[in-house]
Design a protein around this motif. Structure first.
Motif, PDB file in Angstrom:
ATOM      1  N   LEU A 111       0.823  -1.212   0.000  1.00 11.48           N
ATOM      2  CA  LEU A 111       0.000   0.000   0.000  1.00 11.48           C
ATOM      3  C   LEU A 111       0.856   1.261   0.000  1.00 11.48           C
ATOM      4  CD1 LEU A 111      -2.850  -1.024   2.479  1.00 11.48           C
ATOM      5  CD2 LEU A 111      -2.918  -0.952  -0.013  1.00 11.48           C
ATOM      6  N   LYS A 112       2.030   1.196   0.600  1.00 13.48           N
ATOM      7  CA  LYS A 112       2.933   2.346   0.534  1.00 13.48           C
ATOM      8  C   LYS A 112       3.379   2.601  -0.899  1.00 13.48           C
ATOM      9  CE  LYS A 112       4.866   2.184   5.226  1.00 13.48           C
ATOM     10  NZ  LYS A 112       6.081   1.971   6.049  1.00 13.48           N
ATOM     11  N   VAL A 113       3.680   1.530  -1.621  1.00 11.05           N
ATOM     12  CA  VAL A 113       4.060   1.678  -3.031  1.00 11.05           C
ATOM     13  C   VAL A 113       2.891   2.222  -3.837  1.00 11.05           C
ATOM     14  CG1 VAL A 113       4.793   0.424  -5.082  1.00 11.05           C
ATOM     15  CG2 VAL A 113       5.793  -0.138  -2.867  1.00 11.05           C
ATOM     16  N   TYR A 114       1.687   1.739  -3.541  1.00  8.61           N
ATOM     17  CA  TYR A 114       0.489   2.218  -4.247  1.00  8.61           C
ATOM     18  C   TYR A 114       0.273   3.708  -3.991  1.00  8.61           C
ATOM     19  CZ  TYR A 114      -4.488   2.967  -5.167  1.00  8.61           C
ATOM     20  OH  TYR A 114      -5.688   3.469  -5.613  1.00  8.61           O
ATOM     21  N   SER A 115       0.417   4.141  -2.726  1.00  9.71           N
ATOM     22  CA  SER A 115       0.159   5.540  -2.390  1.00  9.71           C
ATOM     23  C   SER A 115       1.244   6.473  -2.904  1.00  9.71           C
ATOM     24  CB  SER A 115       0.032   5.692  -0.872  1.00  9.71           C
ATOM     25  OG  SER A 115      -1.007   4.884  -0.364  1.00  9.71           O
ATOM     26  N   SER A 116       2.415   5.954  -3.197  1.00  8.75           N
ATOM     27  CA  SER A 116       3.489   6.804  -3.710  1.00  8.75           C
ATOM     28  C   SER A 116       3.210   7.309  -5.112  1.00  8.75           C
ATOM     29  CB  SER A 116       4.818   6.042  -3.684  1.00  8.75           C
ATOM     30  OG  SER A 116       4.754   4.903  -4.535  1.00  8.75           O
ATOM     31  N   HIS A 117       2.334   6.645  -5.853  1.00  7.08           N
ATOM     32  CA  HIS A 117       1.957   7.091  -7.204  1.00  7.08           C
ATOM     33  C   HIS A 117       0.761   8.029  -7.083  1.00  7.08           C
ATOM     34  CE1 HIS A 117       4.670   4.147  -9.032  1.00  7.08           C
ATOM     35  NE2 HIS A 117       4.165   3.248  -8.201  1.00  7.08           N
ATOM     36  N   ARG A 118       0.976   9.286  -7.383  1.00  8.06           N
ATOM     37  CA  ARG A 118      -0.073  10.292  -7.218  1.00  8.06           C
ATOM     38  C   ARG A 118      -1.245  10.069  -8.155  1.00  8.06           C
ATOM     39  NH1 ARG A 118       0.336  12.574  -2.578  1.00  8.06           N
ATOM     40  NH2 ARG A 118      -1.035  14.226  -3.399  1.00  8.06           N
ATOM     41  N   ALA A 119      -1.044   9.326  -9.228  1.00 11.05           N
ATOM     42  CA  ALA A 119      -2.149   9.096 -10.162  1.00 11.05           C
ATOM     43  C   ALA A 119      -3.184   8.125  -9.609  1.00 11.05           C
ATOM     44  CB  ALA A 119      -1.605   8.577 -11.496  1.00 11.05           C
ATOM     45  N   ASN A 120      -2.818   7.330  -8.630  1.00  7.41           N
ATOM     46  CA  ASN A 120      -3.761   6.373  -8.057  1.00  7.41           C
ATOM     47  C   ASN A 120      -4.745   7.079  -7.132  1.00  7.41           C
ATOM     48  OD1 ASN A 120      -2.483   4.221  -9.341  1.00  7.41           O
ATOM     49  ND2 ASN A 120      -1.073   3.896  -7.628  1.00  7.41           N
ATOM     50  N   PRO A 121      -5.992   6.620  -7.087  1.00  9.08           N
ATOM     51  CA  PRO A 121      -6.970   7.214  -6.164  1.00  9.08           C
ATOM     52  C   PRO A 121      -6.564   6.974  -4.712  1.00  9.08           C
ATOM     53  CG  PRO A 121      -8.063   5.910  -7.869  1.00  9.08           C
ATOM     54  CD  PRO A 121      -6.600   5.605  -7.956  1.00  9.08           C
ATOM     55  N   PRO A 122      -7.088   7.766  -3.781  1.00  8.88           N
ATOM     56  CA  PRO A 122      -6.762   7.566  -2.360  1.00  8.88           C
ATOM     57  C   PRO A 122      -7.279   6.217  -1.860  1.00  8.88           C
ATOM     58  CG  PRO A 122      -7.708   9.738  -2.743  1.00  8.88           C
ATOM     59  CD  PRO A 122      -7.897   8.974  -4.005  1.00  8.88           C
ATOM     60  N   LEU A 123      -6.741   5.808  -0.733  1.00  9.47           N
ATOM     61  CA  LEU A 123      -7.157   4.570  -0.090  1.00  9.47           C
ATOM     62  C   LEU A 123      -8.262   4.854   0.918  1.00  9.47           C
ATOM     63  CD1 LEU A 123      -3.682   2.943   0.632  1.00  9.47           C
ATOM     64  CD2 LEU A 123      -5.351   2.170  -1.055  1.00  9.47           C
ATOM     65  N   LEU A 124      -9.249   3.973   0.972  1.00  6.00           N
ATOM     66  CA  LEU A 124     -10.306   4.013   1.980  1.00  6.00           C
ATOM     67  C   LEU A 124     -10.155   2.753   2.836  1.00  6.00           C
ATOM     68  CD1 LEU A 124     -12.907   5.106   3.272  1.00  6.00           C
ATOM     69  CD2 LEU A 124     -14.189   3.854   1.516  1.00  6.00           C
ATOM     70  N   LEU A 125      -9.810   2.930   4.101  1.00 12.69           N
ATOM     71  CA  LEU A 125      -9.521   1.804   4.982  1.00 12.69           C
ATOM     72  C   LEU A 125     -10.469   1.815   6.169  1.00 12.69           C
ATOM     73  CD1 LEU A 125      -5.612   2.035   4.977  1.00 12.69           C
ATOM     74  CD2 LEU A 125      -7.077   0.686   3.486  1.00 12.69           C
ATOM     75  N   PHE A 126     -10.758   0.611   6.677  1.00 18.78           N
ATOM     76  CA  PHE A 126     -11.627   0.422   7.834  1.00 18.78           C
ATOM     77  C   PHE A 126     -10.829  -0.285   8.930  1.00 18.78           C
ATOM     78  CE2 PHE A 126     -14.242   0.390   4.011  1.00 18.78           C
ATOM     79  CZ  PHE A 126     -15.194   1.355   4.306  1.00 18.78           C
TER      80      PHE A 126
END
Length: 381
Positions: A111-126
């Protein structure tokens, strides 16, 4: 009601097809939101300007199995699939597959790798990791969602539905979906809260606890320390517990001794006394069962009855087959009467007193004192 259910199922299929055909955009979310309103799913948000577009992680409380779908109608976001089978079913429910099946550390790294790409939408976590009805309290937040980035935005979610409970503890997502289509309407209220940054050198556990407290205050509920594992364990006990265990003052089924079949027709109060007497009998096997029942009928407390028997307030003749050689012939009111029965009570101590009669008076005195302390400790526990 059945016709309404069939009609909404038909419309639901069209909503799914439209959401898959159109690319992710404001137009797609608007069309899907309108079609969901026809299904009876109404989504309201308070002051959408509070939503921080620079935040990459949204933290929300978990009420239903479709919370991520509802928030996705307001803004583009992705929720990773933590449980459940991957493939078409996971994709159709709106979850994001990361291909990580290992530990939570691997998930956080992905998820850190995913969030490092600004083109990806934000994460919604529960962080609760299990759905609740949202009316009593929040489950303890897991710390791993707060290890991804140093800034998160809490999202307070409340769900209202007429006649039918919003979230049933042991129901599947299919059951929840059918009830959603069957009831007249379900209202989702989404409230965006200000972003919360991590403090200097703040551990992830403290960060999670602080966000949990803020969300609980916003929702007007209690911030509990119960986890998703506690909820799962509670549901297992409910499945394997007889209706008798739900009576006031009764013991859980796992902690109650087995009641003989001959007592099946006895009054519940008598069954409870018998169960409590068996517990006292396990601690004091030399005490007659009838004496224990008589004292329990007066005290209605296992601990009080044990104290009465140990301290001599309830006199009794020890059972010959259970009594040891050190037992007195009759329990008296003297405190030393309690010391005489300790040889028949199995005391779980790492320094168990020896069974042999020491030759030295000093050793015999030390052994007696050790057995007294062990008996006192066991009686207190």
């Amino acid at each position: 009601g059945l016709c309404l259910l069939v009609l909404r199922l038909f419309i639901g299929v069209h909503v799914f097809l439209v959401s898959c055909a159109l690319p992710d955009s404001v137009l797609r979310r608007f069309i899907v939101r309108v079609m969901c309103s026809v299904l009876g799913l109404f989504v309201r948000q308070s002051d959408p300007r509070l939503r921080d577009t620079s935040v990459r992680v949204y933290i929300a409380n978990h009420v239903t199995q479709f919370d991520h779908n509802v928030i996705n109608l307001l803004t583009s976001c992705n929720t990773p699939a933590l449980n459940g089978a991957p493939g078409f079913l996971c994709w159709s429910r709106g979850f994001m597959e990361l291909g990580v099946t290992g530990s939570r550390a691997e998930l956080v790294d992905s998820l850190k790798v995913y969030s490092s790409h600004r083109a990806n939408p934000p994460l919604l976590l529960f962080p609760e990791e299990a759905a609740t009805n949202g009316r009593a309290g929040l489950l303890r937040f897991s710390s791993w969602p707060f290890s991804i980035l140093d800034v998160v935005q809490p999202v307070a979610l409340q769900v209202q539905r007429p006649l039918i409970t919003v979230s049933v503890a042991d129901s599947s997502w299919i059951t929840e979906l059918l009830w959603t289509f069957f009831v007249p309407f379900t209202v989702y209220q989404v409230r965006w809260m200000p972003s919360v940054p991590r403090r200097a050198e703040e551990p992830s556990e403290d960060f999670a606890l602080r966000v949990q407290e803020l969300l609980a205050m916003e929702l007007g509920v209690v911030s509990t320390r119960l986890t998703a594992a506690d909820k799962s364990e509670h549901l297992k006990r409910l499945r394997h517990t007889s209706p008798l265990s739900f009576m006031p003052g009764s013991q859980p089924l796992a902690s109650r001794p087995r009641v003989p079949s001959s007592l099946a027709a006895v009054a519940p109060e008598e069954v409870r006394i018998v169960a409590m007497a068996q517990r006292v009998k396990e601690v004091l096997p030399h005490v007659p069962l009838e004496v224990i029942r008589i004292d329990l009928a007066q005290t209605n407390c296992v601990d009080t009855t044990i104290a009465n028997l140990l301290e001599g307030r309830a006199p009794f003749y020890p059972e010959s087959e259970e009594a040891g050689p050190d037992l007195p012939a009759l329990s008296t009111s003297q405190p030393t009467a309690a010391f005489g029965i300790q040889s028949s009570v199995v005391v779980p101590s790492s320094k168990a007193a020896t069974k042999q009669f020491a030759k030295s008076p000093v050793e015999r005195h030390l052994s007696l004192q050790e057995r007294k302390r062990a008996l006192y400790d066991y009686a207190r526990r």
